[in-house]
Write an enzyme that holds these catalytic residues in place. Structure first.
Site, PDB file in Angstrom:
ATOM      1  N   HIS A 445       0.884  -1.091  -0.013  1.00  0.00           N
ATOM      2  CA  HIS A 445       0.152   0.053   0.037  1.00  0.00           C
ATOM      3  C   HIS A 445       0.712   1.171   0.047  1.00  0.00           C
ATOM      4  O   HIS A 445       0.394   2.213   0.520  1.00  0.00           O
ATOM      5  CB  HIS A 445      -0.742  -0.217   1.106  1.00  0.00           C
ATOM      6  CG  HIS A 445      -2.031  -1.184   1.388  1.00  0.00           C
ATOM      7  ND1 HIS A 445      -2.508  -1.539   2.282  1.00  0.00           N
ATOM      8  CD2 HIS A 445      -2.354  -2.028   0.277  1.00  0.00           C
ATOM      9  CE1 HIS A 445      -3.296  -2.421   2.106  1.00  0.00           C
ATOM     10  NE2 HIS A 445      -3.338  -2.695   0.810  1.00  0.00           N
TER      11      HIS A 445
HETATM   12  C1  LIG Z   1      -0.760  -7.255  -4.529  1.00  0.00           C
HETATM   13  C2  LIG Z   1      -1.503  -6.040  -3.976  1.00  0.00           C
HETATM   14  C3  LIG Z   1      -2.633  -6.076  -3.045  1.00  0.00           C
HETATM   15  C4  LIG Z   1      -3.322  -5.029  -2.868  1.00  0.00           C
HETATM   16  N1  LIG Z   1      -4.499  -5.211  -2.150  1.00  0.00           N
HETATM   17  C5  LIG Z   1      -5.431  -4.037  -1.954  1.00  0.00           C
HETATM   18  C6  LIG Z   1      -6.598  -4.359  -1.379  1.00  0.00           C
HETATM   19  O1  LIG Z   1      -7.093  -5.627  -1.362  1.00  0.00           O
HETATM   20  N2  LIG Z   1      -7.330  -3.330  -1.181  1.00  0.00           N
HETATM   21  C7  LIG Z   1      -6.851  -1.864  -1.451  1.00  0.00           C
HETATM   22  O2  LIG Z   1      -7.692  -0.961  -1.239  1.00  0.00           O
HETATM   23  N3  LIG Z   1      -5.663  -2.120  -1.810  1.00  0.00           N
HETATM   24  C8  LIG Z   1      -4.983  -2.747  -2.138  1.00  0.00           C
HETATM   25  N4  LIG Z   1      -3.661  -2.641  -2.612  1.00  0.00           N
HETATM   26  C9  LIG Z   1      -3.050  -1.434  -3.041  1.00  0.00           C
HETATM   27  C10 LIG Z   1      -4.020  -0.437  -4.073  1.00  0.00           C
HETATM   28  O3  LIG Z   1      -4.159  -1.436  -4.871  1.00  0.00           O
HETATM   29  C11 LIG Z   1      -3.139   0.689  -4.630  1.00  0.00           C
HETATM   30  O4  LIG Z   1      -2.794   1.390  -3.367  1.00  0.00           O
HETATM   31  C12 LIG Z   1      -3.687   1.318  -5.545  1.00  0.00           C
HETATM   32  O5  LIG Z   1      -4.089   0.549  -6.568  1.00  0.00           O
HETATM   33  C13 LIG Z   1      -2.492   2.241  -6.041  1.00  0.00           C
HETATM   34  O6  LIG Z   1      -3.286   3.169  -7.133  1.00  0.00           O
HETATM   35  P1  LIG Z   1      -2.221   3.904  -8.152  1.00  0.00           P
HETATM   36  O7  LIG Z   1      -3.180   4.452  -9.208  1.00  0.00           O
HETATM   37  O8  LIG Z   1      -1.638   4.977  -7.259  1.00  0.00           O
HETATM   38  O9  LIG Z   1      -1.218   3.087  -8.627  1.00  0.00           O
HETATM   39  P2  LIG Z   1      -1.355   1.691  -9.754  1.00  0.00           P
HETATM   40  O10 LIG Z   1      -2.911   1.009  -9.653  1.00  0.00           O
HETATM   41  O11 LIG Z   1      -0.224   0.812  -9.364  1.00  0.00           O
HETATM   42  O12 LIG Z   1      -1.165   2.429 -11.114  1.00  0.00           O
HETATM   43  C14 LIG Z   1      -0.053   2.851 -11.592  1.00  0.00           C
HETATM   44  C15 LIG Z   1      -0.119   2.181 -13.111  1.00  0.00           C
HETATM   45  O13 LIG Z   1       0.858   3.171 -13.985  1.00  0.00           O
HETATM   46  C16 LIG Z   1       1.610   2.191 -14.682  1.00  0.00           C
HETATM   47  N5  LIG Z   1       2.947   2.807 -15.088  1.00  0.00           N
HETATM   48  C17 LIG Z   1       3.801   2.652 -13.915  1.00  0.00           C
HETATM   49  N6  LIG Z   1       5.033   3.361 -14.636  1.00  0.00           N
HETATM   50  C18 LIG Z   1       4.475   3.564 -15.922  1.00  0.00           C
HETATM   51  C19 LIG Z   1       5.494   4.330 -17.064  1.00  0.00           C
HETATM   52  N7  LIG Z   1       6.671   4.521 -16.835  1.00  0.00           N
HETATM   53  N8  LIG Z   1       4.682   4.210 -18.055  1.00  0.00           N
HETATM   54  C20 LIG Z   1       3.410   3.658 -18.357  1.00  0.00           C
HETATM   55  N9  LIG Z   1       3.118   3.268 -17.402  1.00  0.00           N
HETATM   56  C21 LIG Z   1       3.343   2.946 -16.093  1.00  0.00           C
HETATM   57  C22 LIG Z   1       1.568   0.740 -13.963  1.00  0.00           C
HETATM   58  O14 LIG Z   1       1.601  -0.382 -14.715  1.00  0.00           O
HETATM   59  C23 LIG Z   1       0.140   0.915 -13.332  1.00  0.00           C
HETATM   60  O15 LIG Z   1      -0.652   0.415 -14.292  1.00  0.00           O
HETATM   61  C24 LIG Z   1      -2.813  -3.778  -3.137  1.00  0.00           C
HETATM   62  C25 LIG Z   1      -1.783  -3.680  -4.076  1.00  0.00           C
HETATM   63  C26 LIG Z   1      -1.040  -4.727  -4.664  1.00  0.00           C
HETATM   64  C27 LIG Z   1       0.098  -4.687  -5.286  1.00  0.00           C
END
Ligand SMILES: Cc1cc2nc3c(=O)[nH]c(=O)nc-3n(C[C@H](O)[C@H](O)[C@H](O)COP(=O)(O)OP(=O)(O)OC[C@H]3O[C@@H](n4cnc5c(N)ncnc54)[C@H](O)[C@@H]3O)c2cc1C
Length: 509
Positions: A445
């Site tokens: 997280h």
């Molecule tokens: C295994 C796991 C289990 C989890 N379980 C839970 C849960 O049950 N409940 C909950 O609330 N939270 C959970 N979380 C945490 C939650 O999912 C994350 O905090 C949230 O999804 C983060 O969102 P974000 O948009 O910040 O990043 P992300 O969802 O990680 O999105 C970032 C995106 O950017 C892309 N990206 C990165 N760098 C580049 C680049 N240079 N060029 C193009 N694309 C790029 C990545 O591939 C990704 O698709 C979990 C996380 C993981 C990994």
């Protein structure tokens, strides 16, 4: 002419932003995602679709933390890719981490946002975020605190509807240990046990790819580019972001550029673009656009251990859905007036085994990350800092004792044969601390690496709306801008932030 918006990263935030911003025909939205794009549920990889699959690594960036763990016999290996290593799982797929996560849909609390406003972020009070928490969900619990009809379907397995007997027994054991039990643990009272709200529908994980992007795919003003990696942002001489450069040489011009690449991806792109700690940029010969020490700092994550049990397979019976119940409690114990800082869930990963992931939701430890090269394919250096703060260790030790009390109590006797980790002989404070350091893991997280703060505040990377300080036309909207980690899983908070940012960027807030 339509406003050209380039969104870098199609995860929890990026999926919401692309769907909401493309509702307005005045916007022309391009979403760039490094992982594969699965446009429909039918085309999606089965493990990404199946909400019962937790802890898989087929769509992952392959990062690890430099927090060492000592290899020791019997340490739980669930979710561990390599012995002795703490993995930093990050979804690399459309939907990002929302496509690979546990679908635990616990929402942030009023206390979380009281901390944000307490830090000076007056636009992030509970009253201001609640409408967006409601907007994103379709929660049959209804009432004043819940939304119905939003994109993300929330499901609870109740004793009358689908909860497995071991889950019911866990709730009974929690009640016997003095914890309140509620039907809606996302409701007004957040302390205690109950059915876990899950963002799943008919067994399908409701990622942002499924819940937000799939229904928006037929819009002419939305383009999704899968398997395309963002290298960096290009600026004009006066410091306006004007294009995104991809690693395949493509240059995407934008009137507005939004980084939504997550807590590792967004600071990495900023650093490669010349916004980051001056010393690091100099070392890597990256021309400095703006020296900002806070990029990559202030990382907070929820630390975790898996208290593990051998169970009677026949008594437990069916093991899916593997996640159904939760207990949120203060490390001071059931009767304590202290804040809720620990959660325990019951996870049935395979027949004969029951894991209790025990998660510290109010960590005081801090981590950091930085890129190691200008090469976008090079893995960054990440240090989660799990349990660096001694209070985190001691609160986890108290939590293990509370979990033991519950798991050894009458309602669960029919199921539990023996504790297999840390093991019944590990009882002293010193031995439990040692066990935590051997078995420590992350709940994945991570937040805070492009932290929000007022212009001029040391370390602040973005303002309260996500606009990057000191340059024009560039925003970061994702988990990386959170000023403090919510005491709940982070996905719902990220989606709420993206819903709100989309309204602001459409001039509707
Ligand atoms: C295994 C796991 C289990 C989890 N379980 C839970 C849960 O049950 N409940 C909950 O609330 N939270 C959970 N979380 C945490 C939650 O999912 C994350 O905090 C949230 O999804 C983060 O969102 P974000 O948009 O910040 O990043 P992300 O969802 O990680 O999105 C970032 C995106 O950017 C892309 N990206 C990165 N760098 C580049 C680049 N240079 N060029 C193009 N694309 C790029 C990545 O591939 C990704 O698709 C979990 C996380 C993981 C990994």
């Amino acid at each position: 002419m339509a406003r050209r918006i380039v969104i870098c990263g199609g995860g929890s935030a990026g999926g919401v932003l692309a769907a909401r911003l493309s509702e307005d025909p005045a916007n022309n939205v391009t979403l760039v995602e490094a992982g594969p794009d699965y446009p429909t549920a039918e085309e999606t990889a089965p493990e990404v679709l199946d909400a019962n699959r937790i802890g898989f690594t087929t769509h992952d960036w392959g990062y690890a933390s430099s927090d060492g763990v000592r290899e020791a016999d019997g340490v739980p290996t669930f979710g561990v890719v390599e012995q002795g290593v703490v993995p930093v799982l990050r979804g690399k797929v459309i939907g990002g981490c929302s496509s690979v996560n546990g679908a635990n849909a616990l929402r942030p609390t009023p206390e979380d946002f009281a901390r944000w406003t307490g830090l000076g972020h007056d636009r992030w009070s509970w009253d201001q975020v609640l409408p967006y928490l409601k907007k994103l969900e379709d929660d049959p619990a209804g009432g004043d605190l819940h939304g119905t009809g939003g994109p993300v379907r929330i499901t609870r397995f109740t004793e009358d509807d689908g909860m497995r007997p071991v889950g019911s027994a866990f709730l009974e054991a929690c009640a016997q240990a003095g914890h309140p039990v509620h039907e809606d643990v996302n409701g007004a009272d957040r302390r205690g046990a109950g059915p876990l709200p899950l963002n799943r529908k008919d067994g399908v994980r409701q990622s942002t790819a499924i819940a937000y992007l799939a229904p928006a795919r037929d819009r002419d003003n939305l383009t999704v580019l899968g398997e395309r990696t963002v290298d960096r942002v290009e600026f004009t001489d006066d410091g306006t972001a004007r294009a995104v450069l991809l690693t395949d040489g493509t240059r995407l011009e934008g009137d507005l550029i939004v980084l939504a690449a997550g807590s590792i991806g967004s600071p990495s792109i900023l650093m490669r673009s010349g916004i980051g700690p001056g010393r690091l940029l100099d070392e890597l010969s990256i021309p400095v656009v703006r020296s900002v020490e806070g990029v990559g700092r202030n990382l907070r994550d929820h630390s975790m251990v898996y208290v593990t049990y051998a169970v009677d397979e026949d008594a437990v019976g069916e093991i899916t859905p593997p996640l159904q119940t939760v207990l949120a409690f203060p490390s001071g114990g059931a009767g304590s007036a202290g804040e809720v800082d620990l959660h325990a869930v019951v996870l049935t990963p395979e027949p004969g085994v029951l894991l209790v992931p025990l998660v510290l939701y109010r960590p005081y430890s801090l981590g950091s990350m930085e890129i190691t090269s200008r090469d976008p394919d090079a893995a960054p250096h990440i240090r989660l800092g799990l349990f660096d703060h001694p209070d985190d260790l001691h609160r986890m030790v108290s939590g293990i004792r509370e979990v033991r009390k519950i798991m050894e109590s009458g309602p669960l006797q029919k199921y539990v044969r023996a504790e297999t980790w840390p093991g019944p002989d590990v009882t002293s404070d010193a031995d439990l601390v040692r066990a935590v350091l051997q078995g420590k893991n992350t709940c994945c997280h991570a937040v805070g690496t492009c932290v929000m703060g007022g212009e001029g505040t040391p370390g602040a990377v973005v303002d309260q709306s996500g606009k990057v300080h000191g340059v024009e036309g560039l925003y970061v909207i994702d988990a990386s801008i959170m000023p403090d980690i919510p005491a709940e899983p982070t996905n719902t908070t990220v989606m709420m932030m993206a819903e709100r940012a989309a309204d602001e960027l459409r001039g509707r807030a």
